[in-house]
Design a protein around this motif. Structure first.
Motif, PDB file in Angstrom:
ATOM      1  N   GLY A 295     -11.147   3.013   9.047  1.00  0.00           N
ATOM      2  CA  GLY A 295     -10.922   2.698  10.322  1.00  0.00           C
ATOM      3  C   GLY A 295     -10.670   1.170   9.951  1.00  0.00           C
ATOM      4  O   GLY A 295      -9.563   1.010  10.858  1.00  0.00           O
ATOM      5  N   THR A 296     -11.467   0.283   9.518  1.00  0.00           N
ATOM      6  CA  THR A 296     -11.380  -0.899   9.770  1.00  0.00           C
ATOM      7  C   THR A 296     -10.071  -1.839   9.187  1.00  0.00           C
ATOM      8  O   THR A 296     -10.061  -3.000   9.784  1.00  0.00           O
ATOM      9  N   VAL A 297      -9.645  -0.521   7.942  1.00  0.00           N
ATOM     10  CA  VAL A 297      -8.460  -1.691   7.580  1.00  0.00           C
ATOM     11  C   VAL A 297      -7.394  -1.394   8.554  1.00  0.00           C
ATOM     12  O   VAL A 297      -6.127  -2.510   8.677  1.00  0.00           O
ATOM     13  N   ILE A 298      -6.836  -0.467   9.156  1.00  0.00           N
ATOM     14  CA  ILE A 298      -6.478  -0.527  10.376  1.00  0.00           C
ATOM     15  C   ILE A 298      -5.881  -1.900  11.339  1.00  0.00           C
ATOM     16  O   ILE A 298      -4.498  -2.026  10.937  1.00  0.00           O
ATOM     17  N   PRO A 299      -6.659  -1.939  12.284  1.00  0.00           N
ATOM     18  CA  PRO A 299      -6.939  -3.625  12.859  1.00  0.00           C
ATOM     19  C   PRO A 299      -6.183  -4.732  12.084  1.00  0.00           C
ATOM     20  O   PRO A 299      -5.960  -5.724  11.835  1.00  0.00           O
ATOM     21  N   VAL A 300      -7.274  -5.225  10.823  1.00  0.00           N
ATOM     22  CA  VAL A 300      -7.415  -5.799   9.371  1.00  0.00           C
ATOM     23  C   VAL A 300      -5.717  -6.457   9.283  1.00  0.00           C
ATOM     24  O   VAL A 300      -5.080  -7.170   9.640  1.00  0.00           O
ATOM     25  N   CYS A 301      -5.169  -4.982   8.342  1.00  0.00           N
ATOM     26  CA  CYS A 301      -3.711  -4.615   8.317  1.00  0.00           C
ATOM     27  C   CYS A 301      -2.564  -5.601   9.249  1.00  0.00           C
ATOM     28  O   CYS A 301      -1.982  -5.882   9.233  1.00  0.00           O
ATOM     29  N   ALA A 302      -2.834  -4.764  10.835  1.00  0.00           N
ATOM     30  CA  ALA A 302      -1.895  -5.317  11.730  1.00  0.00           C
ATOM     31  C   ALA A 302      -2.015  -6.337  11.858  1.00  0.00           C
ATOM     32  O   ALA A 302      -1.303  -7.321  12.181  1.00  0.00           O
ATOM     33  N   VAL A 303      -3.252  -7.215  12.298  1.00  0.00           N
ATOM     34  CA  VAL A 303      -3.226  -9.026  12.418  1.00  0.00           C
ATOM     35  C   VAL A 303      -2.758  -9.386  11.051  1.00  0.00           C
ATOM     36  O   VAL A 303      -2.511 -10.928  10.957  1.00  0.00           O
TER      37      VAL A 303
END
Length: 443
Positions: A295-303
């Motif tokens: 889950g964490t990787v989704i917002p990290v990659c978006a930013v």
């Protein structure tokens, strides 16, 4: 299934030994390579040979994407009623015919920009149906345990095609004219159709008696997306980032080919090296997810992807062409890596949590939301590019991309190590998958 039969359970078999998957995989790899030749040829043909203006380039991009807005929602309901492999085969043949028309018109001396609009619209419409069926077909073709692995393999070969296709296209453009590359794209779609025809599956059409009015089925798919606490946030983020990204990437061929005068070879180099980043993202997505959390990787990659797109307008204000080229290459590599990791994880989650009967409508609803904004953005980009300039238009897009990350950045995804894997029939995830406690990966 009996206890004795579990030894032969296909879920336990490697995808490398799954003949149907490898046939499907090979066809998509060849099809993607051919398609990438055309991805380079279209802007080169429009900008350098037909001398399209910024607004005409915007209209051309909008024509190719308008179908996602016009027929995106009913496409999902229709795909859920049809056989997905047959739908993809038909779409491939339509795209092949449209692409083959471009060199014929060119050689006859009658090719005009409006012909490209028509071809882009036909290909875009067929692509809507192909993509919705494609995203819904993987769970039909492979067991659920292998869905993420299958997506990763398919994306990896797609990225390899994005590496080889533009590189080959850029080299070919040194000795042939851009319309010739459309022959390669048509051949790619034909090969995809041939391999799809050789793929076997056990899917059956939905019984006619179970069908309801089209508007009811469309509403059901939209309702699932809107009500799901994670998919709704991902749709909002992706839609906002796609709109902002189109403000930038619609004008990128004009920036590279006309303003920076880097030529088709420079454009091909940027696309090729950018695809290297995408390939790394596709290959490393499972490891990245295991390292920092699915889950964490989704917002990290978006930013991260928003940070990399900011380098594109910066390349437009650098006075040295070599420095501009370096900025564009770094931007494409970083953007390709982060977007591919983001896409693989969010697509896998959607496929796992959605009831099979809603897959087509769910994917179509997502595509309607996140791709339907793109033709509007392409038109806006063309208008703004002519009236306020390329760099200011791109800066607006970069700022919008950062703002679009908010729905996933401020969500349970930020602290979630494991994405949900089970649903109730109404599509609401089991409560424990949204728990912010240790099982959700906090801390």
């Amino acid at each position: 299934m009996t206890a004795e039969s579990t030894a032969a359970d296909p879920a336990k078999t490697s995808l490398w030994r799954d003949r149907n998957f490898t046939t499907f995989w090979a066809g998509q790899a060849l099809g993607q390579f051919g398609a990438q030749l055309g991805q380079l040829a279209l802007p080169v043909l429009a900008v350098t040979l037909l001398h399209a203006s910024e607004f005409e380039v915007g209209v051309l991009n909008a024509a190719g994407l308008a179908a996602f807005l016009a027929v995106g929602l009913p496409a999902g309901a229709w795909v859920d009623r049809w056989l997905k492999r047959r739908t993809m085969t038909t779409a491939d043949l339509l795209r092949m015919a449209a692409m083959a028309a471009v060199p014929l018109l060119w050689w006859s001396g009658s090719l005009e920009i409006w012909h490209l609009y028509a071809v882009a619209a036909i290909v875009g419409t067929a692509t809507v149906f192909f993509d919705v069926a494609y995203q819904s077909y993987v769970p039909v073709l492979v067991p659920s345990e292998h869905v993420r692995e299958a997506n990763s393999k398919l994306e990896a070969t797609a990225q390899i095609a994005r590496i080889g296709g533009p590189a080959a296209g850029g080299a070919l453009l040194a000795v042939v004219s851009a319309p010739v590359l459309f022959v390669g794209e048509a051949a790619g779609y034909l090969l995809s159709a041939v391999f799809l025809n050789r793929t076997r599956d056990t899917e059956v059409s939905a019984p006619a008696a179970a069908r309801r009015p089209l508007r009811v089925e469309i509403r059901e798919g939209l309702s699932f997306v809107v009500r799901h606490p994670l998919i709704s946030r991902i749709a909002a983020c992706t839609g906002g980032m796609n709109f902002s990204g189109m403000l930038i990437y619609t004008m990128m061929p004009v920036l590279v080919l006309r303003n920076l005068a880097l030529g088709p070879q420079g454009m091909g180099l940027i696309m090729t090296l950018g695809a290297v980043g995408g390939l790394l993202g596709a290959v490393l997505a499972p490891r990245v997810a295991a390292r920092i959390g699915e889950g964490t990787v989704i917002p990290v990659c978006a930013v991260a992807s928003s940070g990399f797109v900011l380098l594109v307008p910066l390349a437009g204000v650098v006075s040295e062409p070599a420095a501009s080229l370096v900025l564009l290459v770094v931007s494409e590599i970083g953007f390709g890596f982060s977007v591919l990791v983001y896409n693989i994880l969010q697509l896998t989650m959607r496929q796992r949590v959605c009831p099979p009967r809603l897959l087509g409508r769910m994917n179509a609803s997502i595509r309607f939301a996140v791709w339907g904004v793109m033709p509007l953005a392409a038109l806006a980009s063309g208008y703004l590019g002519e009236h306020i300039g390329l760099v200011p238009t791109m800066l607006i897009g970069a700022a919008g991309s950062f703002l679009a990350t908010a729905p996933v950045l401020f969500s349970p995804l930020r602290t979630m190590r494991t994405l949900p894997d089970q649903v109730q029939e109404d599509g609401v995830p089991e409560s424990e998958v949204l728990d912010d406690g240790p099982a959700g990966g906090r801390g």
